[in-house]
Design a protein around this motif. Structure first.
Motif, PDB file in Angstrom:
ATOM      1  N   SER A   6     -42.283  10.991  24.552  1.00 39.86           N
ATOM      2  CA  SER A   6     -43.476  10.173  24.761  1.00 39.86           C
ATOM      3  C   SER A   6     -43.132   8.791  24.262  1.00 39.86           C
ATOM      4  N   ASP A   7     -42.640   7.974  25.176  1.00 33.88           N
ATOM      5  CA  ASP A   7     -42.085   6.715  24.713  1.00 33.88           C
ATOM      6  C   ASP A   7     -43.082   5.584  24.838  1.00 33.88           C
ATOM      7  N   PRO A   8     -43.326   4.857  23.786  1.00 33.23           N
ATOM      8  CA  PRO A   8     -44.323   3.798  23.879  1.00 33.23           C
ATOM      9  C   PRO A   8     -43.924   2.726  24.889  1.00 33.23           C
ATOM     10  N   SER A   9     -42.623   2.511  25.084  1.00 31.14           N
ATOM     11  CA  SER A   9     -42.211   1.451  25.997  1.00 31.14           C
ATOM     12  C   SER A   9     -42.564   1.809  27.446  1.00 31.14           C
TER      13      SER A   9
END
Lengths: 131, 226
Positions: free
Chosen positions: A108-111
């Motif tokens: 779950s990548d914020p970017s």
């Protein structure tokens, strides 16, 4: 011929038949089949002619034929354990690598929130088989 | 090195009760927190995400060593300059992190290990103290490293160390394995004092006497089969 000999030899004959059958159908490698046939034959010989184990036992300096069989069995189980353990460890390592690969791929990548718009993301998602 | 080049990894298994607070505490200074949810059955992933962490989720439970390695690999791929590992049960203090990062930022060490015996662990029960002392002795015997605290989850790795380390022991024996690899890689290491807070929660989640035997067994088997 005592009852045990009849039962034991019948069982071993069945095992040998299954082994040969598996080898013929290509489910068992030839070398493995040969190994198991050797084991079944040795067991059959020991059951059919108990004196054989005694002769071998005496040659090895072991008092009784039954003791020889016992020692060989324990040794075989230990060797089996060793290989089973090593294989289990390999399997666990593979599982961990797989789990790790999935975890990193599906981070779950914020970017991502900034690079993929919500609409693009919903288009990308395939309907699940159950839906 | 700026604070956003530092990735803080928090391996977590069923830590929904504490993970949110831990992530928030760390993120107050270090924005890049990666929680590795090791197949939890509770809300650990959601709580961590809500608190602002990147979440990596193991589909099935693989043990703390495996979770740490997942985090380290992720951090390495993301080009982190420094990787910090931090426990999810709230026993570590985020205030200690700068002290771990500093020697790496200055290039004086590649691996920095937190030590509660150099620092403080005011509530540590006596049994736990003896167990950890025994672990230190065990470590000294098998890895040859002279450390004061062998099984502390608060550590920092340089980019080089993160790239070189490969943990293969999935469960708890990774602490000894890390030390073996430190020696194997020949990278400079040091210990710094940290505080470990013992709470009823962290004690219940922690390792007990019999677990030590399991850890020692895992470690020795690992050395035989790895």
């Amino acid at each position: 011929m005592i009852v045990f000999q009849v039962l034991g030899l019948t069982l071993l004959a069945a095992l040998a038949a299954v082994t040969v059958g598996a080898a013929v159908r290509g489910k068992l490698r030839r070398r493995s089949a040969a190994f198991w046939l050797l084991v079944w034959t040795a067991a059959a010989a020991a059951i059919a002619v108990p004196k054989l184990t005694m002769i071998v036992a005496h040659a090895l300096g072991i008092g009784r034929g039954a003791d020889l069989v016992l020692y060989c069995t324990i040794l075989a189980i230990l060797v089996g354990f060793f290989f089973l353990f090593a294989r289990l460890r390999r399997l666990e390592e593979d599982l961990t690598r797989l789990v790790r690969h999935l975890a990193i791929r599906e981070a779950s990548d914020p970017s991502d929130r900034f690079t993929v718009s919500p609409t693009a993301r919903s288009k990308k998602r395939r309907p699940s088989p159950g839906a | 090195m700026t604070d956003d080049q530092i990735i803080v990894i928090v391996p977590a298994y069923n830590e929904a009760a504490t993970i949110g607070r831990v992530v928030e505490e760390v993120r107050a200074r270090y924005p890049w927190v990666v929680v590795v949810d090791d197949g939890s059955h509770d809300d650990t992933s959601r709580r961590a995400r809500e608190a602002g962490a990147v979440v990596l989720r193991h589909a099935v439970n693989r043990g703390q060593g495996a979770a740490l390695m997942t985090g380290i690999e992720y951090a390495h791929r993301r080009g982190a300059s420094c990787v910090v590992t931090f426990d999810a049960d709230g026993q570590h203090s985020a205030e200690d992190i700068p002290r771990l990062v500093e020697p790496i930022a200055r290039g004086e060490a590649a691996i920095v290990l937190g030590s509660r015996f150099l620092g403080a662990a005011p509530e540590m029960p006596r049994g736990r103290r003896w167990l950890l002392r025994a672990a230190v002795l065990f470590t000294r015997l098998f890895s040859g490293l002279k450390l004061t605290d062998a099984h502390n989850g608060l550590r920092a790795f340089s980019a080089e160390a993160a790239a070189g380390i490969e943990l293969r022991l999935d469960r708890m024996a990774h602490a000894s394995e890390i030390l073996d690899q430190i020696r194997g890689l020949g990278l400079p290491y040091r210990e710094v004092p940290v505080t470990v807070r013992y709470t009823d929660y962290s004690l219940a989640k922690g390792q007990r006497g019999l677990d030590a035997l399991r850890i020692a067994f895992d470690y020795l088997v690992g050395r035989l089969f790895a």
